[in-house]
Design a protein around this motif. Sequence first.
Motif, short mmCIF file in Angstrom:
data_model
loop_
_atom_site.label_atom_id
_atom_site.label_comp_id
_atom_site.label_asym_id
_atom_site.label_seq_id
_atom_site.Cartn_x
_atom_site.Cartn_y
_atom_site.Cartn_z
N ARG A 101 12.39 25.22 -80.17
CA ARG A 101 12.39 24.17 -80.54
C ARG A 101 13.56 23.68 -81.40
O ARG A 101 13.90 22.42 -81.14
N PHE A 102 14.51 24.52 -81.89
CA PHE A 102 15.59 24.38 -82.42
C PHE A 102 16.73 23.80 -81.35
O PHE A 102 17.21 22.66 -81.68
N ALA A 103 16.74 24.76 -80.56
CA ALA A 103 17.30 24.14 -79.16
C ALA A 103 16.81 22.92 -78.38
O ALA A 103 17.89 22.05 -78.24
N ALA A 104 15.77 22.47 -78.40
CA ALA A 104 15.43 21.23 -77.85
C ALA A 104 15.92 20.08 -78.99
O ALA A 104 16.03 19.10 -78.38
N LEU A 105 15.48 20.35 -80.22
CA LEU A 105 16.03 19.51 -80.99
C LEU A 105 17.55 19.09 -81.03
O LEU A 105 18.00 17.93 -80.83
N SER A 106 18.30 20.03 -80.65
CA SER A 106 19.95 20.06 -80.75
C SER A 106 20.15 19.15 -79.57
O SER A 106 21.05 18.30 -79.29
N LEU A 107 19.15 19.45 -78.29
CA LEU A 107 19.72 18.61 -77.33
C LEU A 107 19.36 17.33 -77.32
O LEU A 107 19.90 16.29 -76.76
N ILE A 108 18.22 16.98 -77.64
CA ILE A 108 17.50 15.71 -77.80
C ILE A 108 18.50 14.65 -78.74
O ILE A 108 18.85 13.81 -78.34
N TRP A 109 18.99 15.22 -79.84
CA TRP A 109 19.74 14.48 -80.80
C TRP A 109 20.94 14.49 -80.31
O TRP A 109 21.89 13.49 -80.44
N GLY A 110 21.55 15.41 -79.53
CA GLY A 110 23.11 15.57 -78.89
C GLY A 110 23.18 14.39 -77.95
O GLY A 110 24.10 13.74 -77.60
N PHE A 111 22.06 14.31 -77.01
CA PHE A 111 21.94 13.26 -75.89
C PHE A 111 21.81 12.02 -76.35
O PHE A 111 21.79 10.98 -75.63
N SER A 112 21.40 11.67 -77.69
CA SER A 112 20.79 10.40 -78.11
C SER A 112 22.13 9.39 -78.01
O SER A 112 21.91 8.07 -77.79
N PHE A 113 23.44 9.99 -78.35
CA PHE A 113 24.61 8.83 -78.31
C PHE A 113 24.68 8.35 -76.89
O PHE A 113 25.30 7.41 -76.50
N VAL A 122 21.24 22.34 -87.28
CA VAL A 122 21.06 21.36 -85.77
C VAL A 122 22.26 20.52 -85.98
O VAL A 122 22.84 20.08 -85.03
N THR A 123 22.70 19.88 -87.33
CA THR A 123 23.59 19.38 -87.44
C THR A 123 24.79 19.57 -86.74
O THR A 123 25.53 18.70 -86.28
N TYR A 124 25.28 20.57 -86.85
CA TYR A 124 26.49 21.36 -86.27
C TYR A 124 26.51 21.52 -84.62
O TYR A 124 27.48 21.62 -84.14
#
Length: 327
Positions: A44-56, A283-285
């Motif tokens: 879930r941590f990895a999924a969250l990183s990908l989701i927010w990283g792709f938001s931009f 996840v911020t980093y």
Amino acid sequence: MCYEVVCRIVAAMTTAAVSRVPADSAPRPDSHPRPRPRFDWRLRFAALSLIWGFSFLLIKVGTNGYAPFQVTLGRLVFGTAVLAAAMAVKRERLPRGARTWGHLTVAAFLLNALPFSLFAYSELTIPSTLAGICNATSPLWGMALSLVALSEDRPTRVRVAGLGLGFLGVLTVLGAWQGFHGLDATGTVMALLASLSYPVGWIYVRRTLAGSSESHLSLTGAQLLLATVQLAVVTPVFTSVPGSFPVVPLLAIVGLGALGTGLAVLLQYGLVAEVGPTTAQMVTYFIPVIATAAGVVVLGESLSWSTPVGAVVVLVGAALTQVKRGA
């Protein structure tokens, strides 16, 4: 939403809620344990990183077909829908009390309506990679503001050094030694103001809503609903109805709202509850790294050496600002 901010808000609310539980109502040894999540927290941590990283990237694609305010409104509509569905499943109700709704109105503006709109407008003139890196400055702004606004959050040498190092990284990303050549100042300032809005909102929420008896899901659902209303009022004033509805940008907006705003918030809350805010906010980093990779690989955005080097310096500085006294 700024992701370290979410962790801090949830942690504050959780602490306040726990402190109100009487000692005789604490769970007993024979009480039923909480059901284990279906997926391991690392997934879930990895999924969250990908989701927010792709938001931009999704913001950039969305603004290729729709006005920035329309992108933001769509993002909030679909994000609110996901939160509303989660509230219905868990039988949660919206908060009560005019005072709570008044504070949530301010929080909705500072944590959703304003930064989401600023990022959308900024990406009209700057690459998604730069927007993602600007977002990573939120912990730096938060540290700077906490020195003034939060008397209990006293500075240490390490945290002050991290603050200075982080902003040195920002100057590196922007190419200060070249006189910011080729940089769109307006778009960059908008992205930095968006990242500043998050810690301002966090400080406001911490001072006004941290002791609320309402659940975090109820408060966040109401907050997104209020932000949607705010954008629904503003958008018709500054934009006109699109003459066409390009499919790819529309799908990007749907993904940005349903995944990047709705599902991501639910994932973040689950992580905070399971592994704590310190681990969850890591996840911020990962977000600027993923945002940069997505912008370069998918959108073909250019990348000079100063961008990744400066981003690393920003992240190191941001990490140092989170070091607690005595750690």
